[in-house]
Design an enzyme around this catalytic site. Structure first.
Site, short mmCIF file in Angstrom:
data_model
loop_
_atom_site.label_atom_id
_atom_site.label_comp_id
_atom_site.label_asym_id
_atom_site.label_seq_id
_atom_site.Cartn_x
_atom_site.Cartn_y
_atom_site.Cartn_z
N MET A 12 -3.63 -6.99 -7.51
CA MET A 12 -3.22 -7.89 -8.33
C MET A 12 -4.12 -8.94 -8.78
SD MET A 12 -0.36 -7.01 -8.28
CE MET A 12 1.56 -7.08 -7.82
N LYS A 13 -5.52 -8.50 -8.95
CA LYS A 13 -6.54 -9.18 -9.50
C LYS A 13 -6.90 -8.53 -10.98
CE LYS A 13 -7.11 -12.06 -6.46
NZ LYS A 13 -6.61 -13.70 -6.78
N GLY A 62 0.79 -1.29 -0.08
CA GLY A 62 0.04 -0.05 -0.06
C GLY A 62 0.80 1.53 -0.04
N LEU A 122 -9.49 -7.40 -13.36
CA LEU A 122 -10.71 -6.86 -13.58
C LEU A 122 -11.55 -7.44 -14.90
CD1 LEU A 122 -10.66 -3.07 -12.61
CD2 LEU A 122 -11.13 -4.91 -10.98
N ASN A 135 1.79 3.00 -2.64
CA ASN A 135 0.84 3.96 -3.48
C ASN A 135 -0.23 4.49 -2.95
OD1 ASN A 135 2.48 4.19 -6.00
ND2 ASN A 135 2.64 1.92 -6.05
N HIS A 174 1.92 0.77 -13.29
CA HIS A 174 2.68 -0.44 -13.54
C HIS A 174 4.25 -0.13 -13.20
CE1 HIS A 174 3.14 -4.44 -15.01
NE2 HIS A 174 4.11 -3.85 -16.02
C1 GAR Z 1 3.84 -1.53 -7.26
O1 GAR Z 1 5.16 -1.65 -7.56
C2 GAR Z 1 3.01 -1.54 -8.46
O2 GAR Z 1 3.35 -0.76 -9.63
C3 GAR Z 1 3.06 -2.98 -8.63
O3 GAR Z 1 2.69 -3.37 -7.36
C4 GAR Z 1 3.43 -2.67 -6.59
C5 GAR Z 1 2.44 -2.45 -5.20
O4 GAR Z 1 3.11 -1.63 -4.36
N1 GAR Z 1 1.64 -3.38 -9.51
C6 GAR Z 1 1.62 -4.12 -10.31
O5 GAR Z 1 2.77 -5.05 -10.69
C7 GAR Z 1 0.53 -4.22 -11.17
N2 GAR Z 1 0.23 -5.34 -12.19
P1 GAR Z 1 2.36 -0.90 -3.10
O6 GAR Z 1 1.47 -1.95 -2.68
O7 GAR Z 1 3.52 -0.56 -2.33
O8 GAR Z 1 1.77 0.30 -3.84
#
Ligand code: GAR
Length: 195
Positions: A95-96, A20, A98, A22, A114
């Protein structure tokens, strides 16, 4: 989508699956003076996700949805998005994938972050693949979500140099820092140019 008029803020739902960071950055953004967004609802598919703590700490409504049955999960999500009058969905480490149903209902109103320079390195394990391929640069991208994986219109992208000493972990750490800052800028740009 309705035009943003004057002081009206966009009602945002952030979807997470884990740590979390982001989400944390988006909450900070929403708290800034004159921020164009208000985070109304956090959706999480993982009941042990650390990111839920940011919802609790900031007293933001959150909903944990089990994805054992995807159809049921998405119906529950849709009901809650509607109930909370959500204008914009921000996927932040969700990570799902939609289904077309949600994507169509919220067409051009779902953003994702991404950790690569899309269109390169769609999907998972981006940093590992980037290092393996001896790339000189990587990056991160905020894009609109469409029915193809990591393929919607790019809103904002930042290029990041890869050093010889980098491994997938050092790179992930550096990219994440940049992600946390570009997501805020991307939302601003998206609102200014699309709404
Ligand atoms: C981030 O690096 C995001 O870009 C990636 O998961 C991480 C989540 O970090 N997302 C993906 O790979 C989506 N395909 P966070 O939970 O600390 O935000």
């Amino acid at each position: 989508m309705e035009k943003l008029n004057g002081k009206k803020k966009l009602a945002v739902s952030v979807f997470i699956s884990g740590r979390g960071t982001n989400l944390k950055s988006l909450i900070e953004f929403s708290k800034k003076k004159n921020s164009p967004i208000k985070i109304v609802l956090i959706i999480c598919n993982n009941k042990t996700a650390k990111g839920i703590n940011y919802a609790k700490k900031n007293k933001i409504k959150f909903l944990i949805v089990s994805y054992k049955n995807k159809n049921k999960a998405e119906n529950k999500i849709l009901i809650n998005l509607k109930k909370n009058k959500i204008n914009l969905i921000c996927l932040a480490g969700f990570m799902k994938i939609l289904s077309k149903k949600i994507i169509n209902i919220y067409k051009n109103r779902i953003l994702n972050i991404h950790p690569s320079l899309l269109p390169k390195y769609k999907g998972l394990n981006t940093h590992k693949r980037v290092i393996k391929n001896n790339e000189k640069f990587t990056g991160c991208t905020v894009h609109l979500v469409n029915s193809k994986l990591d393929a919607g219109k790019i809103i904002l992208q930042k290029k990041i140099k890869i050093y010889k000493k980098d491994n997938e972990y050092s790179l992930a750490k550096r990219v994440l820092k940049v992600e946390n800052s570009i997501y805020q800028k991307a939302i601003k740009k998206f609102i200014e140019t699309n709404l």
